[in-house]
Enzyme design. Structure first.
Site, PDB file in Angstrom:
ATOM      1  CG  ASP A  42      -0.236   0.133   2.456  1.00  0.00           C
ATOM      2  OD1 ASP A  42       0.973  -0.589   2.827  1.00  0.00           O
ATOM      3  OD2 ASP A  42      -1.223  -0.091   3.379  1.00  0.00           O
TER       4      ASP A  42
ATOM      5  CG  HIS B 195      20.033   4.269 -20.261  1.00  0.00           C
ATOM      6  ND1 HIS B 195      18.924   3.741 -21.420  1.00  0.00           N
ATOM      7  CD2 HIS B 195      20.751   5.369 -21.226  1.00  0.00           C
ATOM      8  CE1 HIS B 195      19.020   4.608 -22.132  1.00  0.00           C
ATOM      9  NE2 HIS B 195      19.797   5.533 -22.622  1.00  0.00           N
TER      10      HIS B 195
ATOM     11  CG  ASP C   1      22.546  11.921 -17.598  1.00  0.00           C
ATOM     12  OD1 ASP C   1      21.604  12.969 -16.921  1.00  0.00           O
ATOM     13  OD2 ASP C   1      22.619  11.509 -18.905  1.00  0.00           O
TER      14      ASP C   1
ATOM     15  CG  ASP D 265      18.920  15.981 -19.426  1.00  0.00           C
ATOM     16  OD1 ASP D 265      19.669  15.156 -19.108  1.00  0.00           O
ATOM     17  OD2 ASP D 265      18.264  15.605 -19.803  1.00  0.00           O
TER      18      ASP D 265
ATOM     19  CG  HIS E  60      24.553   9.825 -27.075  1.00  0.00           C
ATOM     20  ND1 HIS E  60      24.412  10.634 -26.961  1.00  0.00           N
ATOM     21  CD2 HIS E  60      25.259   9.042 -26.160  1.00  0.00           C
ATOM     22  CE1 HIS E  60      24.734  11.193 -26.720  1.00  0.00           C
ATOM     23  NE2 HIS E  60      25.834  10.119 -25.922  1.00  0.00           N
TER      24      HIS E  60
ATOM     25  CG  HIS F  30      16.774  14.703 -24.661  1.00  0.00           C
ATOM     26  ND1 HIS F  30      15.964  15.670 -23.637  1.00  0.00           N
ATOM     27  CD2 HIS F  30      17.989  14.246 -25.040  1.00  0.00           C
ATOM     28  CE1 HIS F  30      16.831  15.370 -23.282  1.00  0.00           C
ATOM     29  NE2 HIS F  30      17.686  14.803 -23.334  1.00  0.00           N
TER      30      HIS F  30
ATOM     31  CG  HIS G 218      13.596  11.974 -23.115  1.00  0.00           C
ATOM     32  ND1 HIS G 218      14.087  10.636 -23.230  1.00  0.00           N
ATOM     33  CD2 HIS G 218      15.171  12.586 -22.728  1.00  0.00           C
ATOM     34  CE1 HIS G 218      15.943  10.433 -23.298  1.00  0.00           C
ATOM     35  NE2 HIS G 218      16.211  11.657 -22.706  1.00  0.00           N
TER      36      HIS G 218
ATOM     37  CD  GLU H 236      21.707  14.267 -24.262  1.00  0.00           C
ATOM     38  OE1 GLU H 236      21.792  13.615 -23.427  1.00  0.00           O
ATOM     39  OE2 GLU H 236      20.449  14.362 -23.896  1.00  0.00           O
TER      40      GLU H 236
ATOM     41  CE1 TYR I 154      28.668   8.612 -22.802  1.00  0.00           C
ATOM     42  CE2 TYR I 154      28.549   8.592 -25.283  1.00  0.00           C
ATOM     43  CZ  TYR I 154      27.833   8.872 -24.047  1.00  0.00           C
ATOM     44  OH  TYR I 154      27.196   9.561 -23.470  1.00  0.00           O
TER      45      TYR I 154
ATOM     46  NE  ARG J 123      24.682  11.890 -20.703  1.00  0.00           N
ATOM     47  CZ  ARG J 123      25.205  10.820 -20.993  1.00  0.00           C
ATOM     48  NH1 ARG J 123      25.127   9.455 -21.333  1.00  0.00           N
ATOM     49  NH2 ARG J 123      24.707  10.650 -19.172  1.00  0.00           N
TER      50      ARG J 123
ATOM     51  CD  GLU K 108      21.689  15.856 -20.847  1.00  0.00           C
ATOM     52  OE1 GLU K 108      22.160  15.506 -19.689  1.00  0.00           O
ATOM     53  OE2 GLU K 108      20.644  15.630 -21.878  1.00  0.00           O
TER      54      GLU K 108
HETATM   55  N1  GLY Z   1      18.777  12.123 -18.633  1.00  0.00           N
HETATM   56  C1  GLY Z   1      18.335  11.675 -19.665  1.00  0.00           C
HETATM   57  C2  GLY Z   1      19.422  12.336 -20.989  1.00  0.00           C
HETATM   58  O1  GLY Z   1      19.935  13.069 -20.881  1.00  0.00           O
HETATM   59  O2  GLY Z   1      18.536  12.135 -22.657  1.00  0.00           O
HETATM   60 MN    MN Z   2      19.480  14.501 -22.020  1.00  0.00          MN
HETATM   61 MN    MN Z   3      21.325  13.623 -19.292  1.00  0.00          MN
END
Ligand code: GLY
Ligand code: MN
Ligand code: MN
Length: 436
Positions: free
Chosen positions: A33, A241, A258, A269, A348, A352, A359, A383, A387, A404, A406
């Site tokens: 619950d 991820h 991140d 972000d 990647h 976005h 996103h 971003e 890697y 990365r 961003e």
């Molecule tokens: N943290 C999600 C992205 O960078 O897209």
């Molecule tokens: Mn992002």
């Molecule tokens: Mn991010």
């Protein structure tokens, strides 16, 4: 109230004749619950400003357009347990709806407003329960043909209209996004300082650093992290991820964080990658400066003369030349691009849309299939990253480095504004901060 009201008016005037039904998100049980912290549906919130669960917005267009809210009743018993709820009367006044009713009256009143309307705007297929309920209403109205009542002949998705509105941020939204970005930037800075002050202690863990930036999110007034945070030391940074966040930070590791927060619905972000001990090694610095240069090229391309894909192309161009210079890729730039061999290190895209959802909604291409142009008021992330997993074709000094960088960027009339400017980024800024 004015802002939310004007959004509803805008949607009502673009709908044509019909009724739009927009429910908020349900509460979700985590275990037994206990519930997950409640998060409203972004589009419902965008149009209503209303944060309670069990609520539905009904917009009726026509000569006299109407905004109608259905929400939970006041309940003095439940409010002792769960806290304040507006109830329809107070919600109508506070949020400026034309009418407000108990959520228990939804079937009865929605049927009244759906009768004889040519069109219902509803996002079919997103939730089975809602789909069933709506088809039930339509079937019911169809049985009324002999009373001269017709059911909507057409069901359309309102989200295309709403998403397009959400893509262009108003000054009110930009102010919130700037504040969200500032809180997240302060949080990243705090994480860097924590590492600088504690890295010599044995067994410093990724989650300890996570606790530092979460502290700063909440201290700054954010209601939640905007997404599952990534705190990835050393080789973990090569897992895109990664979110176990439970490994030891080792002297000499780079740490990729991140993490962004949500302020009144709006996400920030940010990713930063920095040395746990405050000093970049030679190989780390080579790759870091490359990612930074690719990000600078991408940010320079965020302006209204360019389309959505331009920043990605710019970042990719710089990364590919760098991969060749550093011996990671061994053919010509054209060939690396054509064969996609750069994907071994950069797999990647460069960003976005960003807004109520991390996103965020909004098409990236036009109907004719071209990348859409960037326009003032759009917000996006930039971003790029790199890697490097251990592999025979890779110089060993680069193995297990994941980077990365961003930032959150607003397209303006004369270029762009980096909203996350306060998160330290250059080698000198990071090293100076961490070696104080
Ligand atoms: N943290 C999600 C992205 O960078 O897209
Ligand atoms: Mn992002
Ligand atoms: Mn991010």
């Amino acid at each position: 109230m004015k802002e939310f009201n004007s959004r509803r008016q805008k949607l009502l005037s673009s709908m044509g004749e019909g009724v739009a039904l927009i429910p908020t998100s349900p509460e979700v049980i985590r275990n037994r619950d206990s519930h997950y912290p409640y998060r409203f549906d972004s589009s419902f919130y965008y149009l209503s400003g209303f944060k309670e669960p069990e609520a539905v917005l009904l917009l009726v267009s026509g000569v006299q357009p109407k905004s109608i809210l259905f929400c939970r009743d006041k309940d003095s018993e439940r409010e002792i347990w769960d806290g304040f709820r507006y109830g329809p009367d107070a919600a109508k006044e506070e949020f400026g709806f034309d009418e407000a009713y108990s959520i228990n009256q939804l079937d009865e009143i929605a049927l009244k407003y759906l009768a004889n309307q040519p069109q219902l705007f509803f996002n079919l297929g997103a939730d089975e329960g809602w789909d069933k309920r709506i088809t039930g209403w339509i079937s019911h109205l169809r049985t009324k043909a002999r009373d001269g009542i017709t059911a909507p002949a057409k069901i359309s998705d309102a989200s295309q209209l709403i998403d397009e509105m959400r893509l262009y941020k108003t000054p009110f939204e930009i102010d919130l996004m700037r504040r969200s970005a500032n809180i997240a930037a302060a949080a990243h800075k705090r994480a860097m300082l924590y590492c600088a002050n504690n890295f010599k202690c044995p067994e410093m863990m990724e989650y300890e650093v996570e606790a530092e930036f979460l502290h700063e999110f909440y201290r700054g007034g954010a209601q939640a992290p905007a997404y599952t945070s990534i705190v990835a030391a050393g080789a973990n940074a090569c897992i895109l991820h990664y979110n176990a966040n439970n490994a030891v930070l080792k002297n000499g590791d780079l740490l990729l964080i991140d993490a962004g927060c949500e302020l009144d619905g709006y996400a920030s972000d940010i990713t930063r990658s920095f040395p746990v001990n405050g000093k970049f090694s030679g190989a780390q610095k080579d790759l870091y400066e490359l990612v930074l240069a690719s990000q600078a090229a991408a940010i320079a391309a965020v302006n209204t003369k360019n389309n959505w894909n331009a920043p990605h192309e710019k970042a990719l161009g710089v990364l590919i030349r760098g991969f060749i210079d550093l011996g990671l890729c061994k053919s010509s730039a054209d060939e690396v691009l054509e064969t996609g061999s750069y994907r071994q290190f950069y797999m990647h895209r460069t960003g976005h849309w960003l807004g109520l959802d991390v996103h965020d909604v909004g098409e990236y291409k036009t109907k004719s299939g071209d990348w859409r142009m960037l326009e003032a008021g759009m917000t996006l992330t930039v971003e790029p990253g790199c890697y490097v997993r251990p592999a025979e074709n890779v110089p060993e000094h680069f193995w297990n480095i994941g980077i990365r960088v961003e930032d959150d960027v607003l397209v303006t009339h004369n270029g762009c504004e980096v909203l996350t400017i306060n998160a330290p980024k250059s080698v000198v800024d990071i090293e100076t901060l961490m070696q104080k």
